[in-house]
Design an enzyme around this catalytic site. Structure first.
Site, mmCIF file in Angstrom:
data_model
loop_
_atom_site.group_PDB
_atom_site.id
_atom_site.type_symbol
_atom_site.label_atom_id
_atom_site.label_comp_id
_atom_site.label_asym_id
_atom_site.label_seq_id
_atom_site.Cartn_x
_atom_site.Cartn_y
_atom_site.Cartn_z
ATOM 1 N N ASP A 103 -5.954 2.744 -3.155
ATOM 2 C CA ASP A 103 -7.217 2.849 -2.040
ATOM 3 C C ASP A 103 -7.447 3.982 -1.372
ATOM 4 O O ASP A 103 -8.437 4.551 -0.856
ATOM 5 C CB ASP A 103 -7.478 1.765 -1.261
ATOM 6 C CG ASP A 103 -6.290 1.476 -0.442
ATOM 7 O OD1 ASP A 103 -5.166 2.089 -0.401
ATOM 8 O OD2 ASP A 103 -6.317 0.428 0.549
ATOM 9 N N ARG A 104 -6.315 4.800 -1.290
ATOM 10 C CA ARG A 104 -6.324 6.230 -0.540
ATOM 11 C C ARG A 104 -6.451 7.441 -1.603
ATOM 12 O O ARG A 104 -6.219 7.306 -2.781
ATOM 13 C CB ARG A 104 -4.992 6.625 0.216
ATOM 14 C CG ARG A 104 -4.677 5.486 1.338
ATOM 15 C CD ARG A 104 -3.487 5.809 2.010
ATOM 16 N NE ARG A 104 -3.272 4.955 3.075
ATOM 17 C CZ ARG A 104 -2.521 5.225 4.191
ATOM 18 N NH1 ARG A 104 -2.183 6.208 4.487
ATOM 19 N NH2 ARG A 104 -2.477 4.265 5.394
ATOM 20 N N LYS A 133 -11.397 0.780 0.886
ATOM 21 C CA LYS A 133 -11.428 2.186 0.519
ATOM 22 C C LYS A 133 -11.097 2.449 -0.861
ATOM 23 O O LYS A 133 -10.477 1.618 -1.386
ATOM 24 C CB LYS A 133 -10.615 3.094 1.488
ATOM 25 C CG LYS A 133 -9.173 2.558 1.798
ATOM 26 C CD LYS A 133 -8.263 3.097 2.800
ATOM 27 C CE LYS A 133 -6.901 2.888 2.716
ATOM 28 N NZ LYS A 133 -6.642 1.789 3.639
ATOM 29 N N ASP A 187 -1.649 1.535 -3.777
ATOM 30 C CA ASP A 187 -2.385 0.308 -4.182
ATOM 31 C C ASP A 187 -3.802 1.136 -4.719
ATOM 32 O O ASP A 187 -4.821 0.434 -4.895
ATOM 33 C CB ASP A 187 -2.683 -0.609 -3.315
ATOM 34 C CG ASP A 187 -3.271 -0.252 -1.919
ATOM 35 O OD1 ASP A 187 -2.888 0.648 -1.659
ATOM 36 O OD2 ASP A 187 -4.013 -1.250 -1.145
ATOM 37 N N SER A 245 0.742 -1.126 -0.054
ATOM 38 C CA SER A 245 0.078 -0.107 -0.116
ATOM 39 C C SER A 245 0.886 1.193 0.185
ATOM 40 O O SER A 245 1.378 1.482 -0.807
ATOM 41 C CB SER A 245 -0.994 0.151 1.106
ATOM 42 O OG SER A 245 -1.668 1.115 0.961
ATOM 43 N N HIS A 246 0.626 1.810 1.042
ATOM 44 C CA HIS A 246 1.249 3.364 1.111
ATOM 45 C C HIS A 246 3.004 3.400 1.534
ATOM 46 O O HIS A 246 3.603 4.327 1.634
ATOM 47 C CB HIS A 246 0.774 4.280 2.077
ATOM 48 C CG HIS A 246 0.662 3.962 3.456
ATOM 49 N ND1 HIS A 246 -0.012 2.757 3.976
ATOM 50 C CD2 HIS A 246 1.703 4.177 4.473
ATOM 51 C CE1 HIS A 246 0.240 2.522 5.343
ATOM 52 N NE2 HIS A 246 1.131 3.237 5.522
ATOM 53 N N ASP A 305 -2.350 6.369 -3.513
ATOM 54 C CA ASP A 305 -1.388 5.554 -3.189
ATOM 55 C C ASP A 305 -0.921 4.483 -3.598
ATOM 56 O O ASP A 305 -1.506 4.344 -4.768
ATOM 57 C CB ASP A 305 -1.553 5.314 -1.625
ATOM 58 C CG ASP A 305 -2.577 4.089 -1.298
ATOM 59 O OD1 ASP A 305 -3.281 4.180 -2.223
ATOM 60 O OD2 ASP A 305 -2.448 3.333 -0.299
HETATM 61 C C1 VG1 Z 1 -2.475 2.835 8.322
HETATM 62 C C2 VG1 Z 1 -3.935 3.864 8.504
HETATM 63 C C3 VG1 Z 1 -5.126 2.922 8.769
HETATM 64 C C4 VG1 Z 1 -5.183 2.540 7.379
HETATM 65 C C5 VG1 Z 1 -4.059 1.200 7.252
HETATM 66 C C6 VG1 Z 1 -4.188 0.751 5.635
HETATM 67 O O1 VG1 Z 1 -2.654 1.835 9.551
HETATM 68 O O2 VG1 Z 1 -3.422 4.399 9.840
HETATM 69 O O3 VG1 Z 1 -6.170 4.004 8.709
HETATM 70 O O4 VG1 Z 1 -6.440 1.597 7.339
HETATM 71 O O5 VG1 Z 1 -2.971 2.146 7.307
HETATM 72 O O6 VG1 Z 1 -3.957 1.678 4.662
HETATM 73 P P1 VG1 Z 1 -1.546 1.835 10.706
HETATM 74 O O7 VG1 Z 1 -1.924 0.542 11.572
HETATM 75 O O8 VG1 Z 1 -0.327 1.911 10.377
HETATM 76 O O9 VG1 Z 1 -2.080 3.250 11.447
HETATM 77 V V1 VG1 Z 1 -3.230 1.167 3.231
HETATM 78 O O10 VG1 Z 1 -3.771 2.404 2.193
HETATM 79 O O11 VG1 Z 1 -1.885 1.179 3.737
HETATM 80 O O12 VG1 Z 1 -3.815 -0.295 2.788
HETATM 81 CO CO CO Z 2 -3.443 1.777 0.348
#
Ligand code: VG1
Ligand code: CO
Length: 543
Positions: free
Chosen positions: A281-282, A376, A279, A113-114, A277
């Site tokens: 979804d953001r 998302k 993938d 993801s991010h 981001d």
């Molecule tokens: C983070 C965000 C959370 C989000 C998750 C996955 O998690 O705070 O809100 O759902 O990333 O997003 P954490 O545990 O690091 O706070 V993605 O777009 O990285 O799948």
């Molecule tokens: Co993501």
């Protein structure tokens, strides 16, 4: 060709976090690492005969190799059919869409993801269930338990099939269908939003910049914005997904999407800016020299949902993760619908969406979505905003300030202390837990503590419980400080501090955010002795 049974031993640490299993690429490339986890998923799912799975990832380094391994393992585990995105690519929301549309048993998403990518970056794998959403804790726990006892995995030694061409092929008895990654998803967007109105907006000279950050949203944004909606070529920048995201950190916030923020602040800024981001979804929404906070974005979309054809029937309810600002709560109240407060992570929205209790949901971390899928959805949020801009003829900043005037403003910020020592982070959280019971009633920096607790959640649908989901200190005026440790990082620990203050008076709506929150920031620091515990005097990232 033959199916091999390969002996293996459990590898420690394969517990999925907030969103799947995320580790450094080097960890994933260790012998048996991916295979152990994938076999544990298959073992947890049970009999796979006759079942369809969806497979794709965000294109980061190791994506392609992992796709081929998983296909060979699926064929050896009796899966009947796999739908794989061309080139092994599918965004997270597209996987969710495809699972639902084709009534698959579930899907495997390859993404961190991010998190940054490339050979020295991160890789990840996530299992989504039949509703299209992230596996709930019960399932991820079972997968993790299986990783601790696994003794063998099954893999076919059939040659790899060509995943770069749309069409069907076979591996062992399993059918592999290579699908266009964008088609199903784009069709769904066309049903939800007023494409005619958005097309007219672009035709009238409206300009936007979508920064795909060299990640997987590029092909989706290009096909939809520049293709179906007629936006000029070049509207989408950094549109080609690269294995290392071109060195970008594909986390769409004002710090990482600096190129977009600079453009939007310049003299020739487009009317509208957005980023997504790794993938897809953001989403980050930006007006001219004006970034919208994700919490506000959720509230604004909820307040204006009727502009979009897909939401004309109204909203059943709204959900937000606990640390997300309470801006949406005021909208829910005005609409007369229920607001649900869940732990961090999209998996907690699944039951609420399936049960029809909510229509929209979101997180402060640049995540917004609805009942159209179970993830998302970055491009969806951008289209929703375009639909809103087209329907009202207003600018981004105008819409936001009018919203604040009507509902009040929730000043909001998140301070991240990244890659701190994991033990120190644990000590900080443990110390805070000890202090919790004595905080209520205390006067701190002109605030009075109403209550302090460690958030725990009982799912209203299946009564499953999740404890220790974030420590919150709530003041008598509703202001809040929340402390959590990240569940997506791959280096040490990341401490997140979420700060929120409500301001009803419109004459007070233009204070710089950090200044508006200064007293709370000072309290957050002193109560948790952040500098003392972490050795850091400042956060790594402020959003
Ligand atoms: C983070 C965000 C959370 C989000 C998750 C996955 O998690 O705070 O809100 O759902 O990333 O997003 P954490 O545990 O690091 O706070 V993605 O777009 O990285 O799948
Ligand atoms: Co993501």
């Amino acid at each position: 060709m033959a199916i091999q049974t390969v002996a293996t031993t459990p590898i420690p640490g394969q517990r999925p976090g907030t969103s799947g299993l995320r580790k450094k690429v080097a960890v994933f490339r260790q012998q048996h690492y991916l295979e152990n986890f994938v076999q544990s998923v298959f073992d947890t799912l049970g009999d796979l005969a006759g079942k369809t799975l969806v497979l794709g990832g965000d294109g980061r380094f190791h994506n392609r190799a992992a796709v081929h391994t998983i296909l060979r393992m699926a064929a050896a585990n009796n899966v009947a059919r796999v739908l794989v995105g061309r080139g092994g690519l599918l965004s997270t929301p597209a996987v969710s869409c495809v699972i639902r549309k084709h009534e698959a048993l579930g899907g495997i998403i390859l993404s961190a993801s991010h998190n940054p990518g490339g050979p020295d970056g991160d890789f990840g794998i996530k299992y989504n269930i039949a509703n299209g959403g992230p596996a709930p804790e019960g399932v991820t726990d079972a997968i993790y338990q299986r990783t601790t006892t696994i003794g063998q995995y099954r893999i076919s030694d059939d040659p790899d099939i060509d995943i770069d061409r749309i069409g069907r092929g076979y591996m062992e008895q399993m059918q592999i269908e290579v699908i266009d990654p964008v088609e199903d998803y784009a069709g769904m967007m066309e049903e939800l939003f007023d494409f005619g109105a958005i097309r007219a907006l672009f035709a009238g000279g409206f300009r936007m910049c979508f920064d795909a950050m060299s990640a997987i949203s590029g092909p989706y944004a290009q096909a939809i914005l520049e293709g179906r909606l007629g936006a000029p070529a070049g509207t989408v920048i950094n549109a080609v997904p690269l294995e290392d995201f071109g060195g970008h950190h594909p986390d769409p916030n004002p710090v990482n999407a600096a190129q977009l923020i600079e453009l939007m602040a310049g003299p020739d800024a487009p009317d509208f800016g957005a980023a997504s981001d790794g993938d897809a979804d953001r989403n980050m929404i930006v007006g001219r020299d004006f970034a919208v906070t994700p919490s506000d974005s959720l509230a604004i979309l909820a307040a204006n949902a009727q502009v979009a054809p897909g939401y004309r029937g109204g909203i059943a309810g709204i959900a937000r993760s606990m640390p997300t600002s309470r801006a949406a709560d005021r909208v829910a109240e005005a609409l007369g619908v229920k607001l649900y407060e869940t732990p961090t992570g999209w998996k907690y929205f699944g039951n609420l969406l399936d049960a029809g209790l909510i229509t929209l949901c979101g997180e402060e971390s640049y995540g917004t979505g609805s009942n159209h899928i179970r993830e998302k959805d970055g491009v969806w949020a951008v289209l929703f905003w375009l639909n809103l801009l087209a329907a009202t003829g207003k600018g981004v900043q105008e819409i936001v300030t009018e919203h604040w005037a009507r509902f009040g403003r929730n000043y909001y910020s998140r301070h991240d202390y990244e890659a701190i020592d994991a033990h120190a982070a644990q000590v900080l959280m443990d110390d805070l837990r000890v202090k919790l019971s004595n905080l209520a009633g205390q006067e701190l920096n002109n605030y009075t503590v109403d209550f302090a607790d460690d958030f725990s959640y009982t799912d209203p649908v299946d009564a499953s419980q999740s404890a220790q989901q974030g420590i919150r200190i709530v003041m008598t005026d509703g202001s809040r400080i929340v402390y959590r440790l990240s569940g997506t990082g791959t280096e040490g620990a990341t401490l997140r501090i979420y700060l929120e203050r409500y301001e009803a008076d419109p004459s007070q709506h233009n204070i710089p955010t950090q200044q508006a929150l200064a007293a709370l920031i000072a309290i957050a620091d002193s109560v948790a002795s952040i500098a003392y515990n972490t050795g850091r005097s400042n956060p790594t990232v402020i959003t």
